[in-house]
Structures are given as structure tokens and as C-alpha cells.
Scaffold this motif. Structure first.
Motif, short mmCIF file in Angstrom:
data_model
loop_
_atom_site.label_atom_id
_atom_site.label_comp_id
_atom_site.label_asym_id
_atom_site.label_seq_id
_atom_site.Cartn_x
_atom_site.Cartn_y
_atom_site.Cartn_z
N ASP A 321 19.14 72.35 66.02
CA ASP A 321 20.26 72.09 65.74
C ASP A 321 20.67 71.74 68.49
O ASP A 321 20.23 72.41 68.78
CB ASP A 321 21.59 72.14 66.35
CG ASP A 321 21.79 71.89 64.08
OD1 ASP A 321 20.58 71.47 64.10
OD2 ASP A 321 22.35 73.12 63.84
N ASP A 351 35.57 71.92 66.74
CA ASP A 351 34.49 70.73 65.29
C ASP A 351 33.76 70.95 66.80
O ASP A 351 33.32 70.58 67.94
CB ASP A 351 35.91 69.71 66.28
CG ASP A 351 36.53 69.03 64.93
OD1 ASP A 351 35.89 69.67 63.81
OD2 ASP A 351 37.00 68.53 64.73
N GLY A 353 30.03 69.21 67.98
CA GLY A 353 28.89 67.53 67.22
C GLY A 353 27.39 68.55 67.63
O GLY A 353 27.27 68.79 68.75
N LEU A 355 23.44 66.90 67.40
CA LEU A 355 22.34 66.38 66.27
C LEU A 355 21.04 67.55 66.03
O LEU A 355 20.84 67.98 66.52
CB LEU A 355 21.67 65.66 67.64
CG LEU A 355 20.94 64.63 67.86
CD1 LEU A 355 21.60 63.52 67.40
CD2 LEU A 355 19.96 64.09 69.30
N ARG A 356 21.26 66.91 64.62
CA ARG A 356 19.91 67.87 63.95
C ARG A 356 19.37 66.57 63.24
O ARG A 356 19.68 66.14 62.54
CB ARG A 356 20.58 68.07 62.62
CG ARG A 356 19.53 68.94 62.01
CD ARG A 356 20.69 69.67 60.23
NE ARG A 356 21.11 71.08 61.69
CZ ARG A 356 22.59 71.27 60.44
NH1 ARG A 356 22.14 70.63 58.68
NH2 ARG A 356 22.98 72.33 61.09
N SER A 359 20.02 62.54 63.53
CA SER A 359 20.95 62.49 62.38
C SER A 359 22.64 63.12 63.04
O SER A 359 22.36 64.80 63.58
CB SER A 359 21.18 63.23 61.53
OG SER A 359 22.47 63.01 60.72
N GLU A 360 23.43 62.69 64.30
CA GLU A 360 24.68 63.36 64.42
C GLU A 360 25.64 63.91 63.30
O GLU A 360 25.70 63.22 62.49
CB GLU A 360 25.87 62.49 65.34
CG GLU A 360 25.04 62.04 66.42
CD GLU A 360 26.09 61.24 67.40
OE1 GLU A 360 27.17 60.56 66.86
OE2 GLU A 360 25.27 60.67 69.12
N GLN A 361 26.03 65.10 63.61
CA GLN A 361 26.81 65.60 62.60
C GLN A 361 28.61 66.51 62.86
O GLN A 361 27.98 67.01 64.25
CB GLN A 361 25.63 66.85 61.76
CG GLN A 361 25.22 66.05 60.73
CD GLN A 361 24.20 67.23 59.98
OE1 GLN A 361 25.06 67.98 59.81
NE2 GLN A 361 23.58 66.59 59.99
N THR A 362 29.74 66.41 62.43
CA THR A 362 30.17 67.39 63.01
C THR A 362 30.90 68.88 62.59
O THR A 362 30.74 68.68 61.56
CB THR A 362 32.16 66.72 63.14
OG1 THR A 362 31.48 65.82 63.46
CG2 THR A 362 32.52 67.64 63.94
N LEU A 363 30.68 70.10 63.13
CA LEU A 363 30.77 70.98 62.02
C LEU A 363 32.09 72.08 62.94
O LEU A 363 32.00 72.09 63.95
CB LEU A 363 29.12 72.24 62.68
CG LEU A 363 27.81 71.82 62.29
CD1 LEU A 363 26.65 72.90 62.54
CD2 LEU A 363 27.86 71.14 60.85
#
Length: 487
Positions: A321, A351, A353, A355-356, A359-363
Motif C-alpha cells: 500500500d 482516516d 488514504g 493506493l492499493r 485503486s484509492e481506499q480510505t482505512l
């Protein structure tokens, strides 16, 4: 009480006056738009007078165990025998008893009820700490708490009346070239003042949380722990270190920024210790070649190389990530991320952010406490593999088996490809890959066989990539390396 700011005349006013005078005498003056420039202060006197009462000298005493060492070898009957015997008797005293050692430093009062800031190395291991004020009064101080990572200590004295104190300013607002003033106890000479400018900002010496202001204001031994003031009489740094081949000032001094120190002091006063946020990942900077291998537009962010048990793993973060934002703020690099996490509140849900795989994701991560997790081991995990050998990307690699796991001290569950040999003129060698390294991922996917690695290479070429990202482990420590597919 906040010291009054001393007004400073600007060069613009002087230039304008000169231009008018020249125009009146018929001399043409070329007009040019320039940014405001502050002139040299006529005097630092008012500033010195407004803050001196809050700056202190610090004297520490420490008990040092006796260490007589070996006696000098003097031939029996030598004319020097009596001389050396008398010398050793004076050195060892009555039975070589412990002796007292003293050290000097500086500090400053930050509250009327007696809280004092200095460097940790000034008071480290001290049995007694004496504070001398500008008026000559002395008080004994006790340690409230210390932070070894930023070399900051908070002391407390008891006084029968409110003490003069100074306030922290915002170091982030200081610009390179602005005037600053240092105060302290250089070389034990007592209260002393030096002035200069901000030479640079954001300097890092050795710590994860370093944010030093570099200045050419003279800083010498004994200045440690003293304040660096802006022209408003606010502390924007704590004088901590100098760069010098001689031990004296050569105009390269470093003060830990007030934006770091003020947060540390707040925690030391409240808890007696620091409580920094902890994410629980291993990271590395995103270099240009790594960015290309991942298909990123820029090299900003922090690349996750490993995720042991901890807050990040619980939130679903994975190796590979790229952390791009933290609480909505852009992450520039690993250093920036470490600071942001460290300054965040323990137990807070943040939060992040990432990039995986494009695709961008928010954990959402519930931060742990760094101090409680300093010695957390990083477990390795994977599946068993079948042995095989091949040469790929200039690397002689072999699949893991029980014998190799034993030789490399790898856990039973470890998988990947072991680098058996590597040419010293290869790109891989230049980028630090060595025989014995374990390649556990390629193209952000696990590899356990040579076929896996070859498939990742083909996938990268099919996607138009010029390089392939490998996750390489050595002695359990992971890092990503991008190798050119055309070499």
C-alpha cells in the motif's frame, strides 16, 4: 505576560525616501517591484530586557564512581618512585571514594508556577539540579519528565512568588533569513546573548521526530537547552546542537523547533512522559523508479513494506500500500508520515488514504501508543514452497526448502525466492540486493516459485511497465527495490 514586540523599520520606506529625494534633484530612478525586506534592527536591547528574567543557567551535580585504573609501571628504586606514589595517593584519596562531577547548561521558564524547559542531555543522570536566575537567585529543580527522542526535559522549581516566563511562538511561520536571538550560558560564562538569522528549516540530524531550525547565531557548549527567540520575544526553538570540527561555534547551530517542543512539553507536564501515536507499519520512501513501477504520477507518499500485528493490520492495511493522506493531509514522505502519526492522539480513529493496486481506499485506523510498541517483533508469514533454481533479471534465484530456511534463520512458514548469486556490475547489486536476500513479492504479489516471478515480469511488460517492484527481505527487514525490465 507576552513580551512586547519591537517595531522594525523596513527597507521599503528608506528606498522610497531616497527615490523622492533623487527625483527632486532631477535624477531618474528606475522603479522596480520588490518584496518587503526587513532592515537590520538598530538594537536588540529592548528584546533582551523583555526576556532575560525568564532565561536560566543550569548547574548539575552527578556522583561518579571511583575508577583508579592500573598503577603506572615504575622500576623499584627509581628516583620517580616516590613521586608516582604520592600522585596516585592524591588521585585515589581515601580508598578511592566516589567523586562529584558538575555540568553546565541553559534553560527557560515557561510558566509562572515554575516549569522550566531544557535539553535532556543537560540534566541526564544528575543527582542535583540547581537553577540560577538572572537576578542571581538559585532554586533546586526536580525532573518532571524527559523525552530522549527530541532531547527535551521538563523541570519544576518551587518559588514563593510567580516567576517571569516566556511563551512559545510558531516555528512553522519562521522564514529563512529572519532575525533570531539566542540566550544562555555558553562555556560557563553566565548569561550571554548572540544574534543571527534563520539559516535553514526542517533539518534532521538523527531522530525520527527531528525538526531543527539551523541558525548562524553563536551557539556554544553551555548554550544547550537555552531559547532561540524571534523578534517578538517568543521561543521558536531550543538550542540543542552545533556542527563544528573545533567544538566551538562556526555559525552552524541547531535548535529543536517550538512546534515539536511545545507538544512534548504538554505531554510531559500532563503525564510525566510522552504518548505518541503508533500506526504499526514498516515504510520506505517512494523513489522515482518505485513510482514508475507502481504506475504513480509522483514519488510522494510512504510505501508500506511490512504490516506486523498492530493498529494498521487490524484496519486492513497491506504491504505494498502507498499511504498518500493522513487525516486528509497529503503525506510527502516517510518522515512526514512519522511526524503526523507521532503528533496524533493515542486511541484516536484516523482516516488514512492508501493506493492499493491502482485503486484509492480510505482505512480507519485506531492509533496505538508508540512507546508501548517499541520492541514489537515483526512476524513473517507465507506458505511453503518447492525448490527450484533459475536466472531472472540478472539474479540467480532458488526456491526455499527446509535447508535454506535453516541456513538463513527463516521461520518455518517463510516463502519466496532466495538470491543465490548476483553479478557485481548488475543494476540489482547497485541497488543493494545481495546473495542471501529473500524476494517475497514481485509486482506487489507474493512469489514462492520461479514461475511466479516470471509471471509477474510478464504482467508488468503487458501493462507497459518499464520496471518491476520487488519486496526484498534481509534479516527480517523488508524494503522495496525496482528493477528495470530491459536490463
Amino acid at each position: 505576560m507576552k513580551p512586547a514586540a519591537r517595531p522594525i523599520r523596513t527597507l521599503n520606506a528608506l528606498v522610497l525616501g531616497a527615490a523622492l529625494a533623487m527625483a527632486q534633484t532631477g535624477i531618474a530612478v528606475a522603479q522596480e517591484q520588490t518584496a518587503p525586506v526587513e532592515a537590520t534592527p538598530l538594537s536588540f536591547t529592548a528584546l533582551v530586557e523583555s526576556v532575560s528574567d525568564a532565561v536560566v543557567n543550569i548547574t548539575t551535580s552527578t556522583t561518579v564512581a571511583a575508577s583508579p585504573g592500573p598503577a603506572p609501571m615504575v622500576p623499584e628504586g627509581s628516583p620517580l618512585e616516590d613521586f608516582f606514589r604520592d600522585f596516585m595517593d592524591r588521585q585515589q584519596g581515601n580508598g578511592g571514594r566516589p567523586r562529584r562531577s558538575q555540568a553546565l547548561g541553559s534553560g527557560f521558564v515557561v510558566s509562572g508556577d515554575g516549569f522550566i524547559v531544557t535539553n535532556n542531555h543537560v540534566i541526564d543522570k544528575a543527582d542535583e539540579i540547581m537553577i540560577e536566575f538572572f537576578d542571581g537567585k538559585e532554586l533546586e529543580a526536580k525532573v518532571v519528565g524527559v523525552d530522549t527522542k527530541t532531547d527535551i526535559a521538563l523541570l519544576k522549581v518551587k518559588s514563593d512568588k510567580e516567576l517571569p516566563f516566556v511563551q512559545f511562538g510558531e516555528s512553522a511561520k519562521m522564514r529563512v533569513g529572519e532575525w533570531v536571538m539566542a540566550m544562555g550560558n555558553p562555556l560557563g560564562q553566565g548569561f550571554s546573548v548572540s544574534a543571527g538569522i534563520v539559516s535553514a528549516r526542517g533539518r534532521s540530524l538523527s531522530g525520527s521526530y527531528d525538526d531543527f531550525i539551523q541558525t548562524d547565531a553563536a551557539i556554544n557548549r553551555g548554550n544547550s537547552g537555552g531559547p532561540l527567540f524571534n523578534m517578538n520575544g517568543e521561543v521558536i526553538g531550543v538550542n540543542t546542537a552545533i556542527l563544528s570540527p573545533t567544538g566551538g561555534s562556526i555559525g552552524i547551530g541547531f535548535a529543536m523547533s517550538s512546534d515539536v517542543v511545545s507538544k512534548v512539553i504538554d505531554q510531559l507536564e500532563k503525564f510525566g512522559e510522552t504518548r505518541r501515536g503508533w500506526l504499526g507499519v514498516r515504510i520506505q520512501d517512494v523513489t522515482d523508479d518505485v513510482a514508475e513501477a507502481l504506475g504513480l504520477k509522483s514519488s510522494a507518499g510512504a510505501l508500506v513494506t511490512d504490516v506486523p500485528e498492530g493498529p494498521a493490520k487490524a484496519a486492513g492495511m497491506k504491504a505494498g500500500d502507498v499511504i498518500q493522506t493522513f487525516e486528509g493531509a497529503q503525506v510527502e514522505d516517510t518522515r512526514d508520515l512519522v511526524r503526523r502519526v507521532g503528533n496524533a492522539e493515542v486511541g484516536k480513529t484516523v482516516d488514512i488514504g492508501v493506493l492499493r493496486e491502482g485503486s484509492e481506499q480510505t482505512l480507519k485506523v485506531v492509533l496505538g501508543r508508540r512507546e508501548s510498541a517499541e520492541d514489537t517483533a515483526t512476524p513473517a508469514a507465507a506458505e511453503p514452497a518447492m525448490p527450484a533454481e533459475s536466472t531472472v533479471l540478472g539474479l540467480d534465484v532458488t526456491e526455499l526448502n527446509a535447508d535454506l530456511r535453516s541456513q538463513l534463520n527463516l521461520p518455518d512458514g517463510a516463502t519466496g525466492l532466495v538470491v543465490k548469486d548476483i553479478a557485481e556490475d548488475s543494476e540489482a547489486y547497485e541497488k543493494g540486493i545481495r546473495a542471501g536476500d529473500l524476494i517475497s513479492e514481485a509486482g506487489q504479489k507474493k512469489v514462492s516459485t520461479v514461475a511466479d516471478l516470471e509471471a509477474r515480469i510478464q504482467d508488468a511488460r503487458d501493462a507497459g511497465r518499464k520496471s518491476l517492484l520487488l519486496l526484498v527481505r534481509r534479516d527480517g527487514d523488508p524494503r522495496f527495490v525496482a528493477l528495470n525490465l530491459d536490463k
